[in-house]
Design a protein around this motif. Structure first.
Motif, PDB file in Angstrom:
ATOM      1  N   ASP A  93      53.230  20.328   5.902  1.00  0.00           N
ATOM      2  CA  ASP A  93      51.975  19.832   5.734  1.00  0.00           C
ATOM      3  C   ASP A  93      51.551  18.751   6.493  1.00  0.00           C
ATOM      4  OD1 ASP A  93      53.142  17.629   4.553  1.00  0.00           O
ATOM      5  OD2 ASP A  93      52.679  18.132   2.738  1.00  0.00           O
TER       6      ASP A  93
ATOM      7  N   ASP B  50      46.167  11.096   5.889  1.00  0.00           N
ATOM      8  CA  ASP B  50      46.665  12.197   6.582  1.00  0.00           C
ATOM      9  C   ASP B  50      46.982  13.335   5.812  1.00  0.00           C
ATOM     10  OD1 ASP B  50      49.341  11.747   5.474  1.00  0.00           O
ATOM     11  OD2 ASP B  50      50.116  10.864   7.325  1.00  0.00           O
ATOM     12  N   LYS B  51      46.800  13.140   4.487  1.00  0.00           N
ATOM     13  CA  LYS B  51      46.832  14.251   3.374  1.00  0.00           C
ATOM     14  C   LYS B  51      45.655  14.898   3.111  1.00  0.00           C
ATOM     15  CE  LYS B  51      51.346  12.315   2.068  1.00  0.00           C
ATOM     16  NZ  LYS B  51      51.565  11.549   2.992  1.00  0.00           N
ATOM     17  N   TRP B  52      44.513  14.547   3.986  1.00  0.00           N
ATOM     18  CA  TRP B  52      43.312  15.088   3.535  1.00  0.00           C
ATOM     19  C   TRP B  52      42.488  15.397   4.519  1.00  0.00           C
ATOM     20  CZ3 TRP B  52      42.428  15.889  -1.583  1.00  0.00           C
ATOM     21  CH2 TRP B  52      43.368  15.429  -2.550  1.00  0.00           C
TER      22      TRP B  52
ATOM     23  N   PHE C  90      44.278  14.932  11.960  1.00  0.00           N
ATOM     24  CA  PHE C  90      45.802  14.665  12.430  1.00  0.00           C
ATOM     25  C   PHE C  90      46.586  15.845  12.644  1.00  0.00           C
ATOM     26  CE2 PHE C  90      44.260  11.492   9.039  1.00  0.00           C
ATOM     27  CZ  PHE C  90      45.089  10.478   9.515  1.00  0.00           C
TER      28      PHE C  90
ATOM     29  N   ARG D 107      54.420  10.763   9.806  1.00  0.00           N
ATOM     30  CA  ARG D 107      53.160  11.651  10.169  1.00  0.00           C
ATOM     31  C   ARG D 107      53.817  12.911  10.551  1.00  0.00           C
ATOM     32  NH1 ARG D 107      48.824   8.343  11.239  1.00  0.00           N
ATOM     33  NH2 ARG D 107      47.863   7.864   9.389  1.00  0.00           N
TER      34      ARG D 107
ATOM     35  N   ARG E 222      53.046  14.233  -3.565  1.00  0.00           N
ATOM     36  CA  ARG E 222      53.500  13.758  -2.302  1.00  0.00           C
ATOM     37  C   ARG E 222      52.515  14.287  -1.247  1.00  0.00           C
ATOM     38  NH1 ARG E 222      58.833  16.059  -3.346  1.00  0.00           N
ATOM     39  NH2 ARG E 222      60.044  14.758  -4.351  1.00  0.00           N
ATOM     40  N   ARG E 223      51.933  15.516  -1.558  1.00  0.00           N
ATOM     41  CA  ARG E 223      51.123  16.287  -0.960  1.00  0.00           C
ATOM     42  C   ARG E 223      49.571  15.641  -1.002  1.00  0.00           C
ATOM     43  NH1 ARG E 223      52.464  21.592  -0.587  1.00  0.00           N
ATOM     44  NH2 ARG E 223      53.714  22.119   1.134  1.00  0.00           N
TER      45      ARG E 223
ATOM     46  N   CYS F 152      47.459   4.749   5.528  1.00  0.00           N
ATOM     47  CA  CYS F 152      47.710   5.672   6.740  1.00  0.00           C
ATOM     48  C   CYS F 152      48.290   7.133   6.110  1.00  0.00           C
ATOM     49  CB  CYS F 152      48.724   5.254   7.525  1.00  0.00           C
ATOM     50  SG  CYS F 152      48.110   3.749   8.448  1.00  0.00           S
ATOM     51  N   THR F 153      49.471   6.875   5.298  1.00  0.00           N
ATOM     52  CA  THR F 153      49.838   8.152   4.857  1.00  0.00           C
ATOM     53  C   THR F 153      49.354   8.815   3.587  1.00  0.00           C
ATOM     54  OG1 THR F 153      51.447   6.503   3.848  1.00  0.00           O
ATOM     55  CG2 THR F 153      52.298   7.887   5.801  1.00  0.00           C
TER      56      THR F 153
ATOM     57  N   ASP G 197      55.580   6.156   0.433  1.00  0.00           N
ATOM     58  CA  ASP G 197      56.460   5.527   1.493  1.00  0.00           C
ATOM     59  C   ASP G 197      56.433   3.870   1.390  1.00  0.00           C
ATOM     60  OD1 ASP G 197      54.075   6.430   3.075  1.00  0.00           O
ATOM     61  OD2 ASP G 197      54.509   4.472   3.991  1.00  0.00           O
TER      62      ASP G 197
ATOM     63  N   HIS H  82      49.547   1.959   0.851  1.00  0.00           N
ATOM     64  CA  HIS H  82      49.736   2.477   2.280  1.00  0.00           C
ATOM     65  C   HIS H  82      48.653   3.468   2.496  1.00  0.00           C
ATOM     66  CE1 HIS H  82      52.549   3.407   5.833  1.00  0.00           C
ATOM     67  NE2 HIS H  82      51.220   2.864   6.361  1.00  0.00           N
TER      68      HIS H  82
ATOM     69  N   LYS I 245      44.874   5.246  14.090  1.00  0.00           N
ATOM     70  CA  LYS I 245      45.748   6.228  13.621  1.00  0.00           C
ATOM     71  C   LYS I 245      45.679   6.055  12.244  1.00  0.00           C
ATOM     72  CE  LYS I 245      49.747   3.245  12.553  1.00  0.00           C
ATOM     73  NZ  LYS I 245      50.705   3.312  11.431  1.00  0.00           N
ATOM     74  N   THR I 246      45.154   5.367  11.602  1.00  0.00           N
ATOM     75  CA  THR I 246      45.128   4.932   9.820  1.00  0.00           C
ATOM     76  C   THR I 246      44.173   5.985   9.496  1.00  0.00           C
ATOM     77  OG1 THR I 246      45.389   2.683  10.063  1.00  0.00           O
ATOM     78  CG2 THR I 246      44.507   3.535   8.127  1.00  0.00           C
ATOM     79  N   THR I 247      43.011   6.233  10.271  1.00  0.00           N
ATOM     80  CA  THR I 247      42.239   7.243   9.498  1.00  0.00           C
ATOM     81  C   THR I 247      41.940   8.444  10.406  1.00  0.00           C
ATOM     82  OG1 THR I 247      40.181   6.473  10.650  1.00  0.00           O
ATOM     83  CG2 THR I 247      40.865   5.381   8.491  1.00  0.00           C
TER      84      THR I 247
END
Lengths: 368, 368
Positions: B346, A346-348, A368, B293, A292-293, A342-343, A298, A340, A57-59
């Motif tokens: 997003d 998930d933005k890329w 994701f 997520r 944030r995008r 993980c988060t 977090d 962090h 889930k990290t990547t």
């Protein structure tokens, strides 16, 4: 739409591309640091006789997951049925779904999985009833009072294990997640973690299973897992995810392989986001083009490699506090470390893997 | 990988599909509420004689952007050059890039744009020097002390406008963003907003431009824009983005069309995330299968439509505080309202648009 991936140039990435020609912001993986982390953790697990099921889930990246398998990972961990299906589509053949699976659609996804050796968690008879028709390998989940999922009561856990044994599923062992303990001090956290690990050992020793699996261990306290559970009459399976890029924030602080680490090995921060200075609208303030995008917030704000400090993020902007005499100029490009992984991943949808000079060596995709 | 979109069943979505058969969590758009919001805001702008350039960054969705254009949007707003390129690929022909563009790669993206009427912001001579070779239409950006980008000093703004006029770009008007004011009270916020709007009017009146554009107005204070700037010798362009789904959090509190709104119209919350109860590990606590997520957390936690309250999110879990006698059971499905649409959109590459009974009417894709 393939060419419209954020963080890549229009028309896609050509050989010899340099990320300083990319539209910013862009996320990058440091090729050497990534390789170092993959090698370091694989070597650590091998030398301590523990199995490794890095958390996918990290990547959620086929390229990274395949490298983890290439480094000897025994399985890959998922957090949802949907992630398990995506990991299976990457070619993963053994999956620990480190969560309860209770909804009709997710159960159907698991039913449709190709030939995968699937492990699921249960922490209640209700969750067992829902998942056992799939006949998965089941790990009984222990948890800490005030924590997340997992049985607080060891007698109830043993009773649930007996229920698993009596039904169509296969009892495989014990699971927990220790990474979210939140005592006021690190010493307090380590004490809570050790307490949970001793409960796992006691339960595993009572299970009517040959060679049970005992799986626990994120990226913050896996040294304690090895210390407490290593060498026992079971297979220890670590599930760390964030180790693969490490960070300059929460994990660098908590990991045994972080800056102030308890171990002798060191991980390197491999995930960065680059953004330009957009504006210096008043003394002491600069705005950079990431928000944030683009980066996690977090578990700590991004850390600029510049004489500046991020004080806040909007969706597409970072506020930088800068010294009165700062020579930071509009257009300057800053590399940000993250807290962090993980988060941030998930933005890329695509992340270039780069050499030290910014030359793109490879691309990593995420799902994701 | 098309079939592996989070929130859709394996194999894709078939006619007559119902989201209760999807693997959870799933995000949905309420078809009626979405239509209501599109119609409401378009009608409001038309009846008040203001132009509308809804912020595309909220959804980055071709289906939603095309509906906004179909409802008469004059332009679509972008936050980055990359977003502008994606919007152009959706067929958008007029774009307000409500930000400075300063990096080489982003400038190249703008240079490669197809035939788009492009407006850019500048708040410094340095930013102007970087963007003016592209000969864009330029809006001089004003900002508030302690705020984000934008000139704090009106004389400097007028001087920058003169610099634009003297160079290769075309001076088009004035821009600002009022949505991030943070006074201790709503009345204080409204006073700050009005002050900024009066400064915009004063600057616009001095510009050597026929029919200048004055653009400002997110989804929180657009009524003040209409009240202060409406009817002046300029074209007012609102840039609201979040109105399109509204929410049950920050925007429902701040919007003139929210629950305690200052206007007579009401928007409806259209964006939801559905997740099952995974575990009830101790009295007063339930865990649901949605996390950072899946849903925004930066402007308030998700709001369950159940006798429960979200107290925290992990990456893939929500912690629910529930009453002692709660009859919430493992496997129950909860609909969550959200706070801040941008950072929920997003997290999904596809979002079903659903009827009240969960039947999927349509799909919306996102390109973040």
């Amino acid at each position: 739409m393939g060419e419209w991936l954020k963080g890549t140039p229009a028309g896609g990435v050509t050989a010899g591309a340099n990320i300083f020609d990319f539209p910013l912001p862009v996320a990058t993986l440091d090729a050497d640091a990534l390789s170092h982390n993959l090698t370091t953790m694989a070597g650590y697990c091998a030398s301590h006789g523990v199995l490794f099921a890095p958390h996918g889930k990290t990547t959620m990246s086929p390229e990274i997951v395949r490298r983890q398998l290439g480094h000897g990972a025994w399985a890959i961990t998922a957090a949802t049925a949907w992630q398990a299906a995506v990991l299976a589509s990457f070619g993963v053949e053994r999956i620990i779904l480190a969560n309860q699976v209770v909804d009709r659609g997710s159960l159907q996804v698991l039913r449709n999985l190709p030939d995968v050796e699937l492990y699921c968690l249960v922490d209640s008879p209700e969750a067992l009833r829902l998942v056992e028709p799939l006949k998965p390998r089941v790990l009984v989940e222990l948890g800490l009072p005030g924590g997340r999922t997992g049985l607080r009561d060891d007698a109830a856990a043993l009773a649930l294990a007996a229920e698993v044994e009596a039904g169509p599923a296969t009892l495989a062992g014990v699971a927990a997640f220790e990474g979210i303990v939140a005592a006021p001090t690190l010493a307090g956290n380590l004490e809570l973690v050790d307490g949970l690990l001793h409960r796992m050992a006691a339960l595993a020793a009572q299970l009517p299973v040959d060679d049970p699996i005992v799986t626990v261990g994120g990226s913050a306290y896996f040294d304690r897992v090895v210390a407490v559970l290593g060498g026992g009459p079971w297979r220890v399976v670590l599930r760390s995810g964030c180790y693969v890029t490490h960070d300059v924030g929460a994990y660098d602080e908590l990991s045994p392989f972080g800056a102030a680490g308890r171990g002798s090995l060191r991980l390197r921060d491999a995930l960065h986001v680059w953004a330009p200075v957009l504006s210096r609208p008043e003394p002491g303030l600069a705005l950079a083009g990431l928000g944030r995008r683009d980066v996690s917030a977090d578990a700590g704000l991004p850390v600029p490699r510049a004489a500046a400090r991020v004080t806040a993020l909007n969706d597409q902007h970072a506020y930088l506090s800068i010294p009165a005499g700062s020579d930071l100029r509009v257009g300057d490009i800053i590399r940000f470390g993250i807290s962090h992984p993980c988060t941030t991943f998930d933005k890329w949808r695509v992340i270039p893997v780069v050499a030290a000079d910014g030359t793109v060596r490879d691309l990593v995709h995420t799902y994701f």
